[in-house]
Scaffold this motif. Structure first.
Motif, PDB file in Angstrom:
ATOM      1  N   GLN A   1       0.828  -1.209   0.000  1.00 49.33           N
ATOM      2  CA  GLN A   1       0.000   0.000   0.000  1.00 49.33           C
ATOM      3  C   GLN A   1       0.866   1.265   0.000  1.00 49.33           C
ATOM      4  O   GLN A   1       1.946   1.298   0.585  1.00 49.33           O
ATOM      5  CB  GLN A   1      -0.904   0.001   1.242  1.00 49.33           C
ATOM      6  CG  GLN A   1      -1.774  -1.238   1.367  1.00 49.33           C
ATOM      7  CD  GLN A   1      -2.581  -1.243   2.640  1.00 49.33           C
ATOM      8  OE1 GLN A   1      -3.311  -0.278   2.929  1.00 49.33           O
ATOM      9  NE2 GLN A   1      -2.464  -2.310   3.405  1.00 49.33           N
ATOM     10  N   ASN A   2       0.346   2.287  -0.657  1.00 54.38           N
ATOM     11  CA  ASN A   2       0.900   3.642  -0.619  1.00 54.38           C
ATOM     12  C   ASN A   2       2.295   3.728  -1.250  1.00 54.38           C
ATOM     13  O   ASN A   2       2.490   4.415  -2.241  1.00 54.38           O
ATOM     14  CB  ASN A   2       0.932   4.184   0.809  1.00 54.38           C
ATOM     15  CG  ASN A   2      -0.447   4.177   1.451  1.00 54.38           C
ATOM     16  OD1 ASN A   2      -1.458   4.429   0.787  1.00 54.38           O
ATOM     17  ND2 ASN A   2      -0.513   3.860   2.735  1.00 54.38           N
ATOM     18  N   ILE A   3       3.270   3.075  -0.649  1.00 54.57           N
ATOM     19  CA  ILE A   3       4.633   3.084  -1.187  1.00 54.57           C
ATOM     20  C   ILE A   3       5.011   1.644  -1.502  1.00 54.57           C
ATOM     21  O   ILE A   3       5.184   0.821  -0.612  1.00 54.57           O
ATOM     22  CB  ILE A   3       5.632   3.687  -0.176  1.00 54.57           C
ATOM     23  CG1 ILE A   3       5.212   5.113   0.200  1.00 54.57           C
ATOM     24  CG2 ILE A   3       7.037   3.705  -0.759  1.00 54.57           C
ATOM     25  CD1 ILE A   3       6.095   5.738   1.257  1.00 54.57           C
ATOM     26  N   SER A   4       5.158   1.339  -2.767  1.00 60.97           N
ATOM     27  CA  SER A   4       5.458  -0.035  -3.168  1.00 60.97           C
ATOM     28  C   SER A   4       6.964  -0.277  -3.153  1.00 60.97           C
ATOM     29  O   SER A   4       7.756   0.632  -2.876  1.00 60.97           O
ATOM     30  CB  SER A   4       4.899  -0.303  -4.571  1.00 60.97           C
ATOM     31  OG  SER A   4       5.546   0.535  -5.520  1.00 60.97           O
ATOM     32  N   PHE A   5       7.337  -1.530  -3.457  1.00 59.18           N
ATOM     33  CA  PHE A   5       8.757  -1.859  -3.529  1.00 59.18           C
ATOM     34  C   PHE A   5       9.311  -1.398  -4.874  1.00 59.18           C
ATOM     35  O   PHE A   5       9.621  -2.185  -5.765  1.00 59.18           O
ATOM     36  CB  PHE A   5       8.949  -3.369  -3.359  1.00 59.18           C
ATOM     37  CG  PHE A   5       8.613  -3.870  -1.984  1.00 59.18           C
ATOM     38  CD1 PHE A   5       9.550  -3.839  -0.967  1.00 59.18           C
ATOM     39  CD2 PHE A   5       7.352  -4.360  -1.716  1.00 59.18           C
ATOM     40  CE1 PHE A   5       9.241  -4.296   0.303  1.00 59.18           C
ATOM     41  CE2 PHE A   5       7.025  -4.816  -0.451  1.00 59.18           C
ATOM     42  CZ  PHE A   5       7.966  -4.790   0.569  1.00 59.18           C
TER      43      PHE A   5
ATOM     44  N   ALA B   1       2.070  -0.295   5.818  1.00 59.23           N
ATOM     45  CA  ALA B   1       3.257  -1.143   5.722  1.00 59.23           C
ATOM     46  C   ALA B   1       3.214  -2.269   6.747  1.00 59.23           C
ATOM     47  O   ALA B   1       3.590  -3.417   6.445  1.00 59.23           O
ATOM     48  CB  ALA B   1       4.521  -0.305   5.914  1.00 59.23           C
ATOM     49  N   PHE B   2       2.749  -1.973   7.948  1.00 62.54           N
ATOM     50  CA  PHE B   2       2.624  -3.035   8.959  1.00 62.54           C
ATOM     51  C   PHE B   2       1.576  -4.066   8.538  1.00 62.54           C
ATOM     52  O   PHE B   2       1.743  -5.270   8.747  1.00 62.54           O
ATOM     53  CB  PHE B   2       2.261  -2.426  10.312  1.00 62.54           C
ATOM     54  CG  PHE B   2       3.432  -1.801  11.017  1.00 62.54           C
ATOM     55  CD1 PHE B   2       4.549  -2.565  11.350  1.00 62.54           C
ATOM     56  CD2 PHE B   2       3.431  -0.451  11.337  1.00 62.54           C
ATOM     57  CE1 PHE B   2       5.629  -1.984  12.002  1.00 62.54           C
ATOM     58  CE2 PHE B   2       4.509   0.127  11.978  1.00 62.54           C
ATOM     59  CZ  PHE B   2       5.616  -0.638  12.318  1.00 62.54           C
ATOM     60  N   GLU B   3       0.509  -3.606   7.944  1.00 62.26           N
ATOM     61  CA  GLU B   3      -0.509  -4.546   7.449  1.00 62.26           C
ATOM     62  C   GLU B   3       0.055  -5.426   6.329  1.00 62.26           C
ATOM     63  O   GLU B   3      -0.179  -6.642   6.303  1.00 62.26           O
ATOM     64  CB  GLU B   3      -1.741  -3.770   6.957  1.00 62.26           C
ATOM     65  CG  GLU B   3      -2.853  -4.680   6.466  1.00 62.26           C
ATOM     66  CD  GLU B   3      -4.044  -3.897   5.948  1.00 62.26           C
ATOM     67  OE1 GLU B   3      -5.006  -4.540   5.453  1.00 62.26           O
ATOM     68  OE2 GLU B   3      -4.029  -2.647   6.030  1.00 62.26           O
ATOM     69  N   ASP B   4       0.785  -4.800   5.411  1.00 60.82           N
ATOM     70  CA  ASP B   4       1.406  -5.567   4.325  1.00 60.82           C
ATOM     71  C   ASP B   4       2.363  -6.617   4.879  1.00 60.82           C
ATOM     72  O   ASP B   4       2.429  -7.757   4.383  1.00 60.82           O
ATOM     73  CB  ASP B   4       2.148  -4.634   3.377  1.00 60.82           C
ATOM     74  CG  ASP B   4       1.206  -3.682   2.659  1.00 60.82           C
ATOM     75  OD1 ASP B   4       0.012  -4.010   2.542  1.00 60.82           O
ATOM     76  OD2 ASP B   4       1.670  -2.605   2.221  1.00 60.82           O
TER      77      ASP B   4
ATOM     78  N   GLY C   1      11.168  -5.223   6.992  1.00 61.82           N
ATOM     79  CA  GLY C   1      12.103  -4.104   6.924  1.00 61.82           C
ATOM     80  C   GLY C   1      11.452  -2.855   6.379  1.00 61.82           C
ATOM     81  O   GLY C   1      11.740  -1.740   6.839  1.00 61.82           O
ATOM     82  N   ARG C   2      10.557  -2.998   5.398  1.00 63.59           N
ATOM     83  CA  ARG C   2       9.845  -1.844   4.839  1.00 63.59           C
ATOM     84  C   ARG C   2       8.985  -1.173   5.903  1.00 63.59           C
ATOM     85  O   ARG C   2       8.978   0.062   6.022  1.00 63.59           O
ATOM     86  CB  ARG C   2       8.983  -2.298   3.671  1.00 63.59           C
ATOM     87  CG  ARG C   2       8.004  -1.263   3.132  1.00 63.59           C
ATOM     88  CD  ARG C   2       7.279  -1.807   1.922  1.00 63.59           C
ATOM     89  NE  ARG C   2       6.242  -0.920   1.442  1.00 63.59           N
ATOM     90  CZ  ARG C   2       4.957  -0.963   1.830  1.00 63.59           C
ATOM     91  NH1 ARG C   2       4.593  -1.878   2.720  1.00 63.59           N
ATOM     92  NH2 ARG C   2       4.079  -0.122   1.352  1.00 63.59           N
ATOM     93  N   ALA C   3       8.257  -2.000   6.670  1.00 63.98           N
ATOM     94  CA  ALA C   3       7.398  -1.436   7.714  1.00 63.98           C
ATOM     95  C   ALA C   3       8.225  -0.714   8.778  1.00 63.98           C
ATOM     96  O   ALA C   3       7.873   0.406   9.208  1.00 63.98           O
ATOM     97  CB  ALA C   3       6.562  -2.548   8.345  1.00 63.98           C
ATOM     98  N   ASP C   4       9.310  -1.327   9.207  1.00 63.79           N
ATOM     99  CA  ASP C   4      10.151  -0.700  10.228  1.00 63.79           C
ATOM    100  C   ASP C   4      10.776   0.592   9.699  1.00 63.79           C
ATOM    101  O   ASP C   4      10.850   1.603  10.424  1.00 63.79           O
ATOM    102  CB  ASP C   4      11.252  -1.673  10.663  1.00 63.79           C
ATOM    103  CG  ASP C   4      10.695  -2.867  11.424  1.00 63.79           C
ATOM    104  OD1 ASP C   4       9.548  -2.797  11.904  1.00 63.79           O
ATOM    105  OD2 ASP C   4      11.413  -3.900  11.509  1.00 63.79           O
ATOM    106  N   ALA C   5      11.237   0.549   8.445  1.00 68.46           N
ATOM    107  CA  ALA C   5      11.877   1.742   7.881  1.00 68.46           C
ATOM    108  C   ALA C   5      10.888   2.893   7.755  1.00 68.46           C
ATOM    109  O   ALA C   5      11.225   4.053   8.062  1.00 68.46           O
ATOM    110  CB  ALA C   5      12.476   1.405   6.516  1.00 68.46           C
ATOM    111  N   LEU C   6       9.659   2.600   7.314  1.00 63.75           N
ATOM    112  CA  LEU C   6       8.669   3.669   7.176  1.00 63.75           C
ATOM    113  C   LEU C   6       8.271   4.239   8.538  1.00 63.75           C
ATOM    114  O   LEU C   6       8.052   5.453   8.668  1.00 63.75           O
ATOM    115  CB  LEU C   6       7.423   3.136   6.449  1.00 63.75           C
ATOM    116  CG  LEU C   6       7.591   2.899   4.946  1.00 63.75           C
ATOM    117  CD1 LEU C   6       6.323   2.293   4.357  1.00 63.75           C
ATOM    118  CD2 LEU C   6       7.933   4.208   4.223  1.00 63.75           C
TER     119      LEU C   6
END
Length: 252
Positions: free
Chosen positions: A104-108, A147-150, A211-216
């Motif tokens: 969501q919102n910001i993809s890889f 990001a946490f949901e993803d 890692g994406r969730a933590d970084a965001l």
């Protein structure tokens, strides 16, 4: 001469006469007859020759048997594994990739990440209304929550792949142990390596999503601190209170 001696002489003479008659056919032979001669040396040589030829035949039979068995073994070694888990592994990888693509919102995506950081996570603006600042903070919060949901979705998907992978691993190990030839054993081993690669791919996906969730979230916290510091700076530089004349009561 006694009677005993006479009987013995008669017996000797009879024996001699009988022997002479028995040898007569051999001594008096028609001119057309052929002599049959027995040669022990020649007979032994023929027996040895026949024995050698028989041994050669046995050796040829054994050689043909070995070649036949070798062909059978080669056929077994070239037999393909009667099962394949490739489609199953590809399906599992596709499910994990689908979950990652639903970010969501910001993809890889490197370009999207750069754009998002430039607009929402960069240096806090020195001007702008409170509504604009609040909207930026709301966007960052939504990015973190999404990001946490993803991350949870990817983790759930990978956990859901475990029973499928376990079943494939059991089938491949059984096929490898019961392989009839080298090719089947090699193919089973290759598919086990493919299964291991798929599991490593799932692990990478989980780490990437986490890692994406933590970084965001860390970026959100940092951006909030930066925005708070900027707002305080703006507030502290405003002009102080200026006293003025105030009329409390009007006079007529």
């Amino acid at each position: 001469m006694t009677v005993r001696h006479m009987r013995r002489a008669s017996l000797t003479a009879a024996t001699a006469i009988s022997l002479a008659f028995s040898l007569q056919p051999l001594l008096i032979t028609p001119a057309s007859a052929q002599w049959i001669v027995y040669d022990p040396s020649n007979f032994s040589q023929n027996v040895l020759t026949a024995a050698r030829e028989l041994q050669q035949i046995n050796n040829q039979i054994q050689m043909l048997t070995n070649q036949s068995q070798s062909l059978v073994n080669q056929a077994k070694n070239l037999a393909s594994l009667p099962m394949s888990t490739l489609a199953q592994l590809q399906s599992t990888i596709a499910r994990t990739q689908s979950l990652l693509s639903q970010a969501q919102n910001i993809s890889f995506n490197v370009q999207q990440i750069q754009t998002a950081y430039s607009s929402s996570y960069g240096t806090a603006p020195t001007t702008g209304s409170n509504a604009t600042l609040f909207a930026a903070a709301q966007t960052r919060w939504q990015n973190s929550v999404g990001a946490f949901e993803d991350s949870l979705k990817v983790q759930a998907g990978v956990v859901g792949n475990i029973p499928t992978n376990s079943s494939a691993m059991t089938s491949l190990v059984s096929a490898s142990q019961s392989a009839s030839g080298a090719l089947q054993a090699a193919q089973a081993g290759n598919q086990l390596l493919a299964l291991q690669s798929q599991q490593l791919s799932d692990l990478v996906a989980v780490l990437a999503a986490k890692g994406r969730a933590d970084a965001l979230e860390q970026a959100r916290v940092t951006a909030t601190e930066s925005q708070g510091a900027q707002q305080y700076k703006i507030f502290s530089t405003r002009g102080g209170y200026q006293p003025g004349n105030v009329t409390m009561f009007s006079t007529n």
